[in-house]
Design a protein around this motif. Structure first.
Motif, mmCIF file in Angstrom:
data_model
loop_
_atom_site.group_PDB
_atom_site.id
_atom_site.type_symbol
_atom_site.label_atom_id
_atom_site.label_comp_id
_atom_site.label_asym_id
_atom_site.label_seq_id
_atom_site.Cartn_x
_atom_site.Cartn_y
_atom_site.Cartn_z
ATOM 1 N N UNK A 14 1.050 -1.266 0.016
ATOM 2 C CA UNK A 14 0.022 0.057 -0.024
ATOM 3 C C UNK A 14 0.686 1.271 0.036
ATOM 4 N N UNK A 15 0.859 1.850 -1.117
ATOM 5 C CA UNK A 15 2.048 3.165 -1.430
ATOM 6 C C UNK A 15 1.231 4.295 -1.133
ATOM 7 N N UNK A 16 -0.052 4.500 -0.647
ATOM 8 C CA UNK A 16 -0.884 5.621 -0.700
ATOM 9 C C UNK A 16 -1.840 5.205 0.182
ATOM 10 N N UNK A 17 -1.945 6.000 1.628
ATOM 11 C CA UNK A 17 -2.950 5.481 2.361
ATOM 12 C C UNK A 17 -4.204 6.553 2.430
ATOM 13 N N UNK A 18 -4.118 7.731 1.850
ATOM 14 C CA UNK A 18 -5.384 8.495 1.942
ATOM 15 C C UNK A 18 -5.585 9.285 0.286
ATOM 16 N N UNK A 19 -6.535 9.533 -0.180
ATOM 17 C CA UNK A 19 -6.692 10.255 -1.480
ATOM 18 C C UNK A 19 -8.134 10.576 -1.461
ATOM 19 N N UNK A 20 -8.195 11.537 -2.492
ATOM 20 C CA UNK A 20 -9.814 12.149 -2.660
ATOM 21 C C UNK A 20 -9.828 12.488 -4.275
ATOM 22 N N UNK A 21 -11.068 12.425 -4.681
ATOM 23 C CA UNK A 21 -11.289 12.744 -6.001
ATOM 24 C C UNK A 21 -12.951 13.416 -5.855
ATOM 25 N N UNK A 22 -13.380 13.897 -6.945
ATOM 26 C CA UNK A 22 -14.856 14.162 -6.712
ATOM 27 C C UNK A 22 -15.479 13.849 -7.826
ATOM 28 N N UNK A 23 -16.941 13.467 -7.767
ATOM 29 C CA UNK A 23 -17.630 12.904 -8.863
ATOM 30 C C UNK A 23 -19.197 13.450 -8.530
ATOM 31 N N UNK A 24 -19.885 13.113 -9.560
ATOM 32 C CA UNK A 24 -21.329 13.585 -9.189
ATOM 33 C C UNK A 24 -22.107 12.528 -8.630
ATOM 34 N N UNK A 25 -22.976 12.773 -7.430
ATOM 35 C CA UNK A 25 -23.488 11.607 -6.972
ATOM 36 C C UNK A 25 -25.027 12.334 -6.714
ATOM 37 N N UNK A 26 -26.002 11.121 -6.292
ATOM 38 C CA UNK A 26 -27.444 11.478 -5.959
ATOM 39 C C UNK A 26 -27.381 11.993 -4.708
ATOM 40 N N UNK A 27 -27.931 12.848 -4.010
ATOM 41 C CA UNK A 27 -28.042 13.271 -2.716
ATOM 42 C C UNK A 27 -29.315 13.994 -2.288
ATOM 43 N N UNK A 28 -29.751 13.804 -1.140
ATOM 44 C CA UNK A 28 -31.107 14.456 -0.516
ATOM 45 C C UNK A 28 -31.071 15.783 -0.581
ATOM 46 N N UNK A 29 -32.174 16.353 -0.829
ATOM 47 C CA UNK A 29 -32.360 17.811 -0.885
ATOM 48 C C UNK A 29 -33.725 18.112 -0.413
ATOM 49 N N UNK A 30 -33.931 18.857 0.721
ATOM 50 C CA UNK A 30 -34.994 19.058 1.390
ATOM 51 C C UNK A 30 -35.559 20.501 0.629
#
Length: 316
Positions: A14-30
């Protein structure tokens, strides 16, 4: 999940223990008429460890997506990505465990909406093994063969992409059929506020999403970044119509054909933008246009209350 022992990360595979990318997801909206579901850009976070229990056989490499103990579609996706990484990297780290989480994924379980996050999740899982940190927004789906495809409802996902400040937006190569319609709809800002790049397969997706890309693409990215920085407050149409700017955009396309931002802005600047959208885009836009009527269909006609009647004007 087993609690990992403290080990030298690099020595475990395991050469990288944390990372982040963005994507489009369904989310709740009131909203006024209750809880609705809408698509939005959200981060996916990855953490990777090597789990080890005393006097026990190491467990096979695994990927966990979404809430812990999830047994539905997200659990199946984890198995698919393990097969993909095995095909791409060969031997996987024994005992390796990759977790991919997002707060909105937990909320999604109460909806029948299916998330299309496999491409973004695959890039994160691959980064744990390769050590190459990603930095991009990714739309699309992958399978265990490494094919990178458009998700169902791609046009709706694309509309969820808001204003940007030059972030990379990586899409499947098949998106080339849809993107000229953004110019026809007079929305060229997408290609200036985001650096839109197209990838044909998973290998290209990983290469384009890496925070520190290879020299072959880094020069084109730097050139486009310079074009953006020099725009100042000029109107976009006027700026890309400048012959010097347009020539630099064309040069980027010739060097990196995957750079669709440069290609679309060069077309916009030359005054050759399309004036018609494709049939599939028209269908998607018509669906988006009638979405505000959904509350009327739920309430039923003609039994509307005075407050609901007041909403008809804004809905129209």
């Amino acid at each position: 999940d087993p609690k990992p022992e403290k080990t030298d990360v690099a020595s475990t595979g395991i050469l990288l223990d944390t990372a982040e990318v963005s994507t489009v997801i369904w989310a709740r909206s009131v909203k006024q008429d209750g809880v609705n579901w809408e698509q939005k850009v959200a981060p996916l976070q990855m953490t990777a460890r090597v789990g080890k229990e005393p006097d026990a056989e190491p467990k096979p490499f695994s990927i966990s997506i979404g809430p812990e103990r999830e047994e539905g579609a997200l659990h199946e996706l984890g198995d698919t990505l393990v097969a993909l990484l095995k095909a791409q990297h060969g031997t996987l780290p024994v005992g390796g465990w990759v977790a991919i989480r997002s707060p909105d994924l937990a909320l999604q379980l109460s909806s029948s909406r299916r998330q299309s996050i496999s491409a973004a999740a695959a890039v994160l899982a691959s980064a744990a093994i390769s050590g190459r940190e990603p930095d991009a927004t990714i739309l699309g789906v992958v399978d265990e063969t490494g094919a990178f495809k458009l998700p169902t409802g791609f046009w709706g996902q694309l509309q969820a992409i808001g204003k940007g400040s030059g972030q990379r937006l990586i899409l499947p190569a098949a998106a080339a059929e849809f993107l000229p319609s953004m110019l026809a709809l007079e929305r060229p800002q997408l290609f200036f506020e985001h650096e839109v790049l197209l990838a044909s397969n998973f290998q290209e997706l990983v290469a384009l999403s890496t925070k520190t890309p290879d020299v072959s693409i880094a020069k084109s990215l730097a050139s486009f970044r310079e074009i953006r920085e020099k725009a100042g407050t000029q109107p976009l149409g006027q700026y890309v119509a400048n012959s010097f700017v347009r020539r630099r955009l064309v040069d980027i396309v010739q060097t990196a054909p995957c750079h669709f931002s440069a290609k679309m802005l060069a077309i916009q600047g030359a005054g050759n933008r399309p004036i018609y959208v494709t049939r599939s885009v028209l269908a998607a836009e018509l669906n988006r246009a009638i979405e505000p009527m959904e509350w009327i269909m739920r309430q039923g006609y003609p039994h509307l209350t005075p407050p609901q009647l007041d909403r008809l004007g804004s809905t129209y």
